[in-house]
Design a protein around this motif. Structure first.
Motif, short mmCIF file in Angstrom:
data_model
loop_
_atom_site.label_atom_id
_atom_site.label_comp_id
_atom_site.label_asym_id
_atom_site.label_seq_id
_atom_site.Cartn_x
_atom_site.Cartn_y
_atom_site.Cartn_z
N GLU A 70 1.72 6.10 -6.84
CA GLU A 70 2.12 7.44 -7.04
C GLU A 70 2.38 8.34 -5.69
OE1 GLU A 70 2.91 9.13 -9.72
OE2 GLU A 70 2.55 7.28 -11.04
N ALA A 71 1.67 7.63 -4.42
CA ALA A 71 2.00 8.51 -3.21
C ALA A 71 3.22 7.93 -2.91
CB ALA A 71 0.80 8.05 -2.28
N SER A 72 3.76 6.76 -3.05
CA SER A 72 5.25 6.41 -2.90
C SER A 72 6.05 7.12 -3.69
CB SER A 72 5.34 4.90 -2.93
OG SER A 72 4.70 4.42 -2.04
N ARG A 73 5.90 7.34 -4.81
CA ARG A 73 6.83 8.06 -5.73
C ARG A 73 7.08 9.51 -5.27
NH1 ARG A 73 7.91 7.20 -11.35
NH2 ARG A 73 5.96 5.75 -11.59
N ARG A 74 5.87 10.08 -4.76
CA ARG A 74 6.08 11.53 -4.21
C ARG A 74 6.96 11.42 -2.81
NH1 ARG A 74 0.91 11.52 -5.91
NH2 ARG A 74 -0.11 11.20 -3.68
N ASP A 93 0.78 -1.10 0.00
CA ASP A 93 0.11 0.03 -0.14
C ASP A 93 0.81 1.23 0.01
OD1 ASP A 93 -1.59 2.18 0.37
OD2 ASP A 93 -2.85 1.18 1.98
N GLY A 94 1.13 1.71 -1.05
CA GLY A 94 1.71 2.98 -1.31
C GLY A 94 1.51 4.18 -0.35
N ARG A 95 0.38 4.18 0.16
CA ARG A 95 0.02 5.44 0.87
C ARG A 95 0.62 5.11 2.39
NH1 ARG A 95 -6.34 4.27 0.06
NH2 ARG A 95 -5.45 2.39 0.61
N ARG A 96 1.27 3.96 2.75
CA ARG A 96 1.83 3.68 3.97
C ARG A 96 3.38 4.09 3.70
NH1 ARG A 96 0.74 -1.81 5.42
NH2 ARG A 96 1.82 -1.36 7.78
N VAL A 97 3.74 4.27 2.53
CA VAL A 97 5.17 4.36 2.40
C VAL A 97 5.53 5.85 2.28
CG1 VAL A 97 7.04 3.68 0.94
CG2 VAL A 97 5.20 1.96 1.13
N GLN A 98 6.13 6.33 3.33
CA GLN A 98 6.41 8.07 3.34
C GLN A 98 8.24 7.98 3.27
OE1 GLN A 98 4.28 10.45 5.79
NE2 GLN A 98 2.37 9.21 5.38
N THR A 99 8.63 6.85 3.78
CA THR A 99 10.29 6.86 3.96
C THR A 99 10.63 5.53 3.45
OG1 THR A 99 10.25 5.93 6.27
CG2 THR A 99 10.24 8.38 5.87
N PRO A 121 18.45 9.30 -10.04
CA PRO A 121 17.58 8.33 -9.43
C PRO A 121 17.08 8.59 -8.18
CG PRO A 121 19.47 7.43 -9.79
CD PRO A 121 19.75 8.58 -10.26
N THR A 122 15.57 8.30 -7.77
CA THR A 122 15.16 8.63 -6.43
C THR A 122 15.05 7.18 -5.56
OG1 THR A 122 12.91 8.10 -7.20
CG2 THR A 122 13.74 10.47 -7.47
N VAL A 123 14.86 7.18 -4.45
CA VAL A 123 14.55 6.10 -3.88
C VAL A 123 13.68 4.98 -4.35
CG1 VAL A 123 13.96 5.20 -1.60
CG2 VAL A 123 15.46 7.09 -1.56
N PHE A 124 12.60 5.88 -4.83
CA PHE A 124 11.42 5.20 -5.53
C PHE A 124 12.03 4.39 -6.92
CE2 PHE A 124 8.02 4.71 -8.40
CZ PHE A 124 7.05 4.03 -7.94
N ASP A 125 12.93 5.03 -7.55
CA ASP A 125 13.46 4.51 -8.70
C ASP A 125 14.38 3.55 -8.43
OD1 ASP A 125 12.39 6.21 -10.41
OD2 ASP A 125 14.13 7.59 -10.16
N TRP A 126 15.02 3.50 -7.17
CA TRP A 126 16.09 2.20 -6.62
C TRP A 126 15.08 1.09 -6.47
CZ3 TRP A 126 18.47 5.08 -1.93
CH2 TRP A 126 19.35 6.20 -2.26
#
Length: 126
Positions: free
Chosen positions: A64-68, A8-14, A107-112
């Motif tokens: 998309e929430a995680s990507r941000r 659940d990407g909404r739970r991934v902020q870090t 690249p971002t953490v999301f990209d990694w």
């Protein structure tokens, strides 16, 4: 039949949230599925924490929430941690990556994370 593990990407902020969420998806509350990028590779190769059945995929919902959240600010934070702990011979590269992240490039953490999961054929963005 393919097993689907939902993230659940909404739970991934870090990045730390990601390790918790993916561990819980695979192994339940408090579950482990790596705590760094190397461990994630190992788990996907059938190491510690990997599902017994190789026919599984991670469906990253609300990605998309995680990507941000895992964008350049989080990337710079993670690279600062890495810089503080890395071998002196690696510092120039990490410093360059940190400068790029602070400038909003590279690249971002999301990209990694998506890169690793995709490389192993285990990613479905939803």
């Amino acid at each position: 039949m393919t097993t689907v593990y939902a993230i659940d990407g909404r739970r991934v902020q870090t990045l730390e949230d990601f390790w918790r969420v993916i561990g819980e998806a695979v192994n339940g509350p408090g579950g482990y599925f790596g705590r760094n990028l190397d461990a994630l590779h190992d788990c996907l190769h059938g190491g510690m924490g990997a599902p017994e059945d190789d026919d599984y995929v991670f469906e990253w919902r609300h990605h998309e929430a995680s990507r941000r959240n895992l964008g350049y600010t989080e990337t710079a934070r993670q690279l600062k941690f890495r810089l503080d702990r890395c071998h002196p011979s690696n510092r120039p590269l990490v410093k360059a990556d940190l400068r790029a992240a602070r400038a909003g490039t590279g690249p971002t953490v999301f990209d990694w994370l998506t890169g690793i999961l995709d490389e192993h054929g285990k990613l479905r963005l939803a």
